[in-house]
Design an enzyme around this catalytic site. Structure first.
Site, PDB file in Angstrom:
ATOM      1  N   GLU A 170       0.937  -1.058  -0.182  1.00 46.84           N
ATOM      2  CA  GLU A 170       0.024  -0.243  -0.388  1.00 46.84           C
ATOM      3  C   GLU A 170       0.904   0.994  -0.003  1.00 46.84           C
ATOM      4  O   GLU A 170       1.744   1.401  -0.175  1.00 46.84           O
ATOM      5  CB  GLU A 170      -1.102  -0.376   0.896  1.00 46.84           C
ATOM      6  CG  GLU A 170      -2.471  -1.446   1.246  1.00 46.84           C
ATOM      7  CD  GLU A 170      -2.886  -1.093   2.124  1.00 46.84           C
ATOM      8  OE1 GLU A 170      -2.924  -0.477   3.053  1.00 46.84           O
ATOM      9  OE2 GLU A 170      -4.156  -1.578   2.088  1.00 46.84           O
TER      10      GLU A 170
ATOM     11  N   HIS B  24      -9.799   9.637   1.961  1.00 44.38           N
ATOM     12  CA  HIS B  24      -9.059   8.529   1.423  1.00 44.38           C
ATOM     13  C   HIS B  24      -8.893   8.979  -0.168  1.00 44.38           C
ATOM     14  O   HIS B  24     -10.516   9.577  -0.822  1.00 44.38           O
ATOM     15  CB  HIS B  24      -9.558   7.372   2.134  1.00 44.38           C
ATOM     16  CG  HIS B  24      -9.296   6.197   1.068  1.00 44.38           C
ATOM     17  ND1 HIS B  24      -9.129   5.799  -0.343  1.00 44.38           N
ATOM     18  CD2 HIS B  24      -8.837   5.653   1.454  1.00 44.38           C
ATOM     19  CE1 HIS B  24      -8.470   4.689  -0.601  1.00 44.38           C
ATOM     20  NE2 HIS B  24      -7.820   3.984   0.827  1.00 44.38           N
TER      21      HIS B  24
ATOM     22  N   ARG C  64      -1.246   9.177   1.342  1.00 48.46           N
ATOM     23  CA  ARG C  64      -2.757   9.593   0.916  1.00 48.46           C
ATOM     24  C   ARG C  64      -3.024  10.745   0.884  1.00 48.46           C
ATOM     25  O   ARG C  64      -3.704  10.928   0.471  1.00 48.46           O
ATOM     26  CB  ARG C  64      -3.953   9.080   1.710  1.00 48.46           C
ATOM     27  CG  ARG C  64      -3.789   7.826   1.954  1.00 48.46           C
ATOM     28  CD  ARG C  64      -5.176   7.196   3.206  1.00 48.46           C
ATOM     29  NE  ARG C  64      -4.276   5.884   2.303  1.00 48.46           N
ATOM     30  CZ  ARG C  64      -5.326   4.717   2.811  1.00 48.46           C
ATOM     31  NH1 ARG C  64      -6.112   5.379   3.942  1.00 48.46           N
ATOM     32  NH2 ARG C  64      -5.603   3.791   3.386  1.00 48.46           N
TER      33      ARG C  64
ATOM     34  N   HIS D 171     -12.322  10.095   5.962  1.00 47.55           N
ATOM     35  CA  HIS D 171     -11.997   8.460   5.194  1.00 47.55           C
ATOM     36  C   HIS D 171     -11.415   7.814   7.353  1.00 47.55           C
ATOM     37  O   HIS D 171     -12.150   7.170   8.077  1.00 47.55           O
ATOM     38  CB  HIS D 171     -11.176   8.382   4.657  1.00 47.55           C
ATOM     39  CG  HIS D 171     -10.053   6.739   4.900  1.00 47.55           C
ATOM     40  ND1 HIS D 171     -11.053   5.609   4.933  1.00 47.55           N
ATOM     41  CD2 HIS D 171      -9.401   6.287   5.236  1.00 47.55           C
ATOM     42  CE1 HIS D 171     -10.581   4.463   4.736  1.00 47.55           C
ATOM     43  NE2 HIS D 171      -9.280   4.669   4.761  1.00 47.55           N
TER      44      HIS D 171
ATOM     45  N   ARG E  69      -2.447   9.402   8.799  1.00 48.94           N
ATOM     46  CA  ARG E  69      -1.444   7.991   9.380  1.00 48.94           C
ATOM     47  C   ARG E  69      -1.341   7.048   7.399  1.00 48.94           C
ATOM     48  O   ARG E  69      -2.015   7.795   6.739  1.00 48.94           O
ATOM     49  CB  ARG E  69      -3.653   7.235   9.618  1.00 48.94           C
ATOM     50  CG  ARG E  69      -3.153   6.036   9.464  1.00 48.94           C
ATOM     51  CD  ARG E  69      -4.613   5.118  10.056  1.00 48.94           C
ATOM     52  NE  ARG E  69      -5.879   5.537   8.742  1.00 48.94           N
ATOM     53  CZ  ARG E  69      -6.104   4.082   8.094  1.00 48.94           C
ATOM     54  NH1 ARG E  69      -4.746   3.220   8.362  1.00 48.94           N
ATOM     55  NH2 ARG E  69      -6.812   4.964   7.640  1.00 48.94           N
TER      56      ARG E  69
HETATM   57  P1  FAD Z   1     -15.140   1.459  14.635  1.00 48.06           P
HETATM   58  O1  FAD Z   1     -14.714  -0.770  13.947  1.00 48.06           O
HETATM   59  O2  FAD Z   1     -15.827   2.529  13.567  1.00 48.06           O
HETATM   60  O3  FAD Z   1     -16.773   0.630  15.325  1.00 48.06           O
HETATM   61  C1  FAD Z   1     -17.238   1.845  16.786  1.00 48.06           C
HETATM   62  C2  FAD Z   1     -18.443   0.671  16.904  1.00 48.06           C
HETATM   63  O4  FAD Z   1     -18.189   2.242  18.367  1.00 48.06           O
HETATM   64  C3  FAD Z   1     -19.481   0.404  16.574  1.00 48.06           C
HETATM   65  O5  FAD Z   1     -20.394  -0.613  17.001  1.00 48.06           O
HETATM   66  C4  FAD Z   1     -19.960   1.493  16.930  1.00 48.06           C
HETATM   67  O6  FAD Z   1     -21.053   1.024  17.276  1.00 48.06           O
HETATM   68  C5  FAD Z   1     -19.627   1.810  18.183  1.00 48.06           C
HETATM   69  N1  FAD Z   1     -20.560   3.587  18.943  1.00 48.06           N
HETATM   70  C6  FAD Z   1     -19.560   4.365  18.683  1.00 48.06           C
HETATM   71  N2  FAD Z   1     -20.627   5.176  18.838  1.00 48.06           N
HETATM   72  C7  FAD Z   1     -21.600   4.931  20.122  1.00 48.06           C
HETATM   73  C8  FAD Z   1     -23.013   5.372  21.345  1.00 48.06           C
HETATM   74  N3  FAD Z   1     -22.557   6.504  21.503  1.00 48.06           N
HETATM   75  N4  FAD Z   1     -22.895   4.432  22.138  1.00 48.06           N
HETATM   76  C9  FAD Z   1     -22.661   2.747  21.713  1.00 48.06           C
HETATM   77  N5  FAD Z   1     -21.740   2.309  20.382  1.00 48.06           N
HETATM   78  C10 FAD Z   1     -21.405   3.241  19.959  1.00 48.06           C
HETATM   79  N6  FAD Z   1      -7.750   0.565   8.526  1.00 48.06           N
HETATM   80  C11 FAD Z   1      -6.498  -0.098   8.627  1.00 48.06           C
HETATM   81  O7  FAD Z   1      -6.320  -0.002   9.137  1.00 48.06           O
HETATM   82  N7  FAD Z   1      -6.886  -1.311   7.519  1.00 48.06           N
HETATM   83  C12 FAD Z   1      -7.755  -1.023   6.220  1.00 48.06           C
HETATM   84  O8  FAD Z   1      -7.855  -1.910   5.240  1.00 48.06           O
HETATM   85  C13 FAD Z   1      -8.495  -0.012   6.335  1.00 48.06           C
HETATM   86  N8  FAD Z   1      -9.854  -0.181   5.732  1.00 48.06           N
HETATM   87  C14 FAD Z   1     -10.924   0.718   5.533  1.00 48.06           C
HETATM   88  C15 FAD Z   1     -11.928   0.887   5.060  1.00 48.06           C
HETATM   89  C16 FAD Z   1     -12.526   1.919   4.981  1.00 48.06           C
HETATM   90  C17 FAD Z   1     -13.892   1.718   4.111  1.00 48.06           C
HETATM   91  C18 FAD Z   1     -13.491   2.443   6.504  1.00 48.06           C
HETATM   92  C19 FAD Z   1     -14.654   3.412   6.468  1.00 48.06           C
HETATM   93  C20 FAD Z   1     -12.395   1.832   6.760  1.00 48.06           C
HETATM   94  C21 FAD Z   1     -10.560   1.756   6.899  1.00 48.06           C
HETATM   95  N9  FAD Z   1      -9.705   2.092   7.916  1.00 48.06           N
HETATM   96  C22 FAD Z   1      -8.847   0.510   7.672  1.00 48.06           C
HETATM   97  C23 FAD Z   1      -9.795   2.235   9.560  1.00 48.06           C
HETATM   98  C24 FAD Z   1     -10.521   1.563  10.267  1.00 48.06           C
HETATM   99  O9  FAD Z   1     -11.064   0.629  10.114  1.00 48.06           O
HETATM  100  C25 FAD Z   1     -10.791   1.640  10.982  1.00 48.06           C
HETATM  101  O10 FAD Z   1      -9.893   2.887  12.370  1.00 48.06           O
HETATM  102  C26 FAD Z   1     -11.168   1.551  12.644  1.00 48.06           C
HETATM  103  O11 FAD Z   1     -11.497  -0.263  11.675  1.00 48.06           O
HETATM  104  C27 FAD Z   1     -11.663   1.734  13.673  1.00 48.06           C
HETATM  105  O12 FAD Z   1     -12.183   0.574  14.374  1.00 48.06           O
HETATM  106  P2  FAD Z   1     -12.500   0.716  15.591  1.00 48.06           P
HETATM  107  O13 FAD Z   1     -12.899  -0.419  17.047  1.00 48.06           O
HETATM  108  O14 FAD Z   1     -11.764   1.878  16.973  1.00 48.06           O
HETATM  109  O15 FAD Z   1     -14.115   1.327  15.984  1.00 48.06           O
HETATM  110  C1  SIN Z   2      -7.801   0.954   1.874  1.00 47.67           C
HETATM  111  O1  SIN Z   2      -8.336  -0.856   2.145  1.00 47.67           O
HETATM  112  O2  SIN Z   2      -7.431   1.319   1.272  1.00 47.67           O
HETATM  113  C2  SIN Z   2      -8.008   1.297   3.478  1.00 47.67           C
HETATM  114  C3  SIN Z   2      -6.845   1.521   4.292  1.00 47.67           C
HETATM  115  C4  SIN Z   2      -6.518   1.998   5.063  1.00 47.67           C
HETATM  116  O3  SIN Z   2      -7.720   2.786   6.090  1.00 47.67           O
HETATM  117  O4  SIN Z   2      -5.754   2.099   6.241  1.00 47.67           O
END
Ligand code: FAD
Ligand code: SIN
Length: 555
Positions: free
Chosen positions: A132, A253, A299, A360, A395
């Site tokens: 990447e 992104h 990015r 993103h 990031r």
């Molecule tokens: P999240 O997975 O966002 O989970 C948040 C949780 O909190 C959810 O369950 C939600 O319901 C809950 N929540 C929020 N507010 C409340 C509330 N008030 N009360 C109760 N529950 C609540 N990162 C990488 O490293 N590699 C990748 O390949 C990558 N690809 C991505 C692709 C996409 C399309 C996106 C959007 C992001 C990507 N990222 C990637 C970033 C990464 O996915 C996220 O930063 C990471 O998954 C965040 O995880 P988290 O557990 O912090 O939060």
């Molecule tokens: C992607 O797959 O391009 C997202 C990866 C990331 O947000 O780290």
């Protein structure tokens, strides 16, 4: 005072993404844990993650190289100790995920296991490594192009099987309950939670509360994120008195699908890692005019280049082209993107993909240390909701999931050390259910649209002092309306999210206004250069919030 029915858990985790579920599984052997999600369990960014998880697994790669790449992309603001901590423990996190049964893609025939079974027979050295942007080695571990889904489904299955973990859906955390002993450090005692089914608010008590609520990219009109990304954890922590940092660093992104019938669909950066080219409508490649690394620049550079070219030419989008690669490879490596775009009439083995940048990732957030501890005792924060110092001003791809796992591991250890000496706090005041009138959903949804458009127009990829001032004015007006709404009407999840978004949008604008330079993701036309010293933008809430009657002012 608290009624007899109040629920109690050793650890209450708000959020069921990668960070929350990992902590739940790591803590379940020594604690009774609840995991809350405001919607279904998969409603977070984790489920949608595509590219993968960055970790050093190849002999030709090194921790030093991963650390250097992370720090270079971070534009002088990464905290080295945190980078070393996360990078150094990422391979261990992948090993743990394999043990949980995550079906990662392997080298053999791309080996894309999709049976969801145990992967204990798969070892680290057999995993396929993707490329990447701005990574100087192949080091992205993935499950085809749906890594997040594979991780989420495995962790959810494990968590739902564990007797010490209770998964609670459709419960929205509203505010933290914080006890202030006066003089001593403040202490988190629980959370007020709205139950969607009953529309009532109750308090849940916990020895430890963990914010794992994800990011705030929903503050922008166009985003790759699901609806849950409304910055709830950042807003709750701020109202409770926690500092936040670097809110101005919003990652856009470069390649979100541009299509009238598909909102927020990401085209993974890993596609550029497999050779996909960015082109203008007439087929010209343009990225090397902006950076010698071309399509695999970081990015911030790619998103700004696309923004520049579309504005210069008056075009709606640019195009991602992978048609020169063998069709079988493309279908096997990107099966989900291939399928989804087929449904929309685009065959990615023959057609170019129209793409635009979209909000993103939130690099700033609640200030935490390497164990996820915040400014308030017994309150932890992990995952995208935090500012740990790992990402700096930008990031690097696929470090976010690594951070979720590694800091969740450290937080579990920290809680384990303290839990024996941590009793439940005393009584919690009841939430005043029934005091309000029925609200007007149209007003709420129009405020949502206005706020997100304002942020997109004035606080987006390219900023200026005048644009930031305009955003500030528009947000001030909206803030007043939203607070009035919150005080008067019955609360709903939409309204709570809006209340959080307006707060977080204000923090983003304040952070952006305070940074008089262009660094990483923050680009301001009036301050195009770099200051000689790199410093984090730390914002401190003034005074304490009256939780039951409204928000404190931002300053
Ligand atoms: P999240 O997975 O966002 O989970 C948040 C949780 O909190 C959810 O369950 C939600 O319901 C809950 N929540 C929020 N507010 C409340 C509330 N008030 N009360 C109760 N529950 C609540 N990162 C990488 O490293 N590699 C990748 O390949 C990558 N690809 C991505 C692709 C996409 C399309 C996106 C959007 C992001 C990507 N990222 C990637 C970033 C990464 O996915 C996220 O930063 C990471 O998954 C965040 O995880 P988290 O557990 O912090 O939060
Ligand atoms: C992607 O797959 O391009 C997202 C990866 C990331 O947000 O780290």
């Amino acid at each position: 005072m608290t009624g007899p029915a109040v629920q109690k858990f050793d650890i209450l985790i708000i959020g069921s993404g990668a960070a929350g579920l990992t902590l739940a599984l790591r803590a379940a052997p020594f604690a009774k844990v609840a995991v809350l999600s405001k919607a279904s369990l998969e409603q977070g960014a984790t489920f949608y993650a595509q590219g993968g998880i960055a970790a050093v697994l190849d002999d030709r790669d090194s921790l030093a190289s991963h650390i250097d790449d992370t720090m270079t992309v971070g534009g002088g603001l990464c905290h080295r100790d945190m980078v070393e901590h996360v990078v150094g423990n990422s391979a261990g996190a992948v090993q743990w995920l394999l043990e949980q049964g995550v079906p990662f893609s392997t080298r053999s025939g791309a080996g894309n296991r999709r049976d969801g079974g145990e992967s204990s027979s798969v070892d680290l050295s057999s995993l396929h490594l993707a490329q990447e942007g701005a990574h100087s080695h192949r080091r992205i571990i993935h499950a085809t192009d749906a890594t997040g889904k594979a991780v989420f489904q495995t962790l959810r299955r494990r968590a739902s099987e564990h007797p010490a973990i209770e998964l609670m859906v459709n419960r929205t955390a509203i505010d933290l309950v914080v006890h202030d002993p006066g003089g001593a450090r403040r202490r988190c005692a629980g959370v007020y939670v709205l139950d969607d089914a009953t529309r009532r608010v109750s308090a849940i008590k916990a020895r430890f509360v963990v914010l794992a609520t994800g990011g705030a990219s929903k503050s922008y009109l166009y985003t790759t994120n699901p609806d849950s990304a409304s910055g709830d954890g950042i807003a709750m922590a701020w109202r409770a008195g926690c500092r936040v940092a670097n809110m101005e660093f919003n990652q856009f992104h470069p390649t979100c699908l541009f299509h009238p019938h598909a909102r927020s669909f990401l085209i993974t950066e890993a596609m550029r890692g497999e050779g996909a080219r960015l082109e203008l409508a007439d087929g010209t490649r343009f990225m090397t005019r902006f950076d010698s690394r071309g399509e695999l620049s970081s990015r911030d550079i790619v998103a700004r280049a696309i923004d520049h070219e579309t504005k210069r030419l008056g075009e709606d989008c640019v195009y991602l082209n992978i048609t020169h690669r063998p069709a079988d490879l493309v279908r096997e490596r990107f099966p989900n993107i291939y399928r989804r775009l087929q449904e929309l009439g685009i065959d990615i083995t023959r057609d170019r993909i129209p793409v635009v940048p979209a909000a993103h990732y939130t690099c700033g957030g609640v200030i935490v240390n390497r164990d996820g501890e915040t400014d308030i005792d017994n309150l932890y924060a992990i995952g995208e909701t935090t500012f740990s110092g790992l990402h700096g001003a930008n990031r690097i791809a696929s470090n976010s999931l690594s951070e979720c796992f590694v800091i969740a591991f450290s937080a579990a250890q920290s809680i384990r050390r303290k839990i024996g000496d941590t009793p439940f706090a005393g009584a919690i005041q009841d939430w005043p259910n029934g005091r309000a009138e029925s609200g007007d959903d149209i007003l709420v949804s129009h405020n949502w649209d206005e706020l997100r458009r304002c942020m997109w127009d004035y606080v987006g990829i390219v900023r200026s002092d005048a644009r930031l001032r305009r955003a500030e004015k528009r947000l001030a007006m909206l803030r007043e309306e939203i607070h009035e709404h919150f005080r008067r009407y019955h609360i709903s999840r939409d309204m709570l999210e809006l209340r959080n978004l307006i707060l977080v949008a204000g923090l983003i604008v304040r952070g952006a206004g305070a940074r008089k330079e262009s660094r990483g993701l923050h680009f301001n036309l009036d301050h195009p250069g770099l200051l000689s010293e790199a410093a984090d933008t730390v914002l401190t809430p003034a005074g304490h919030t009256d939780l039951l009657h409204g928000d404190q002012p931002l300053s």
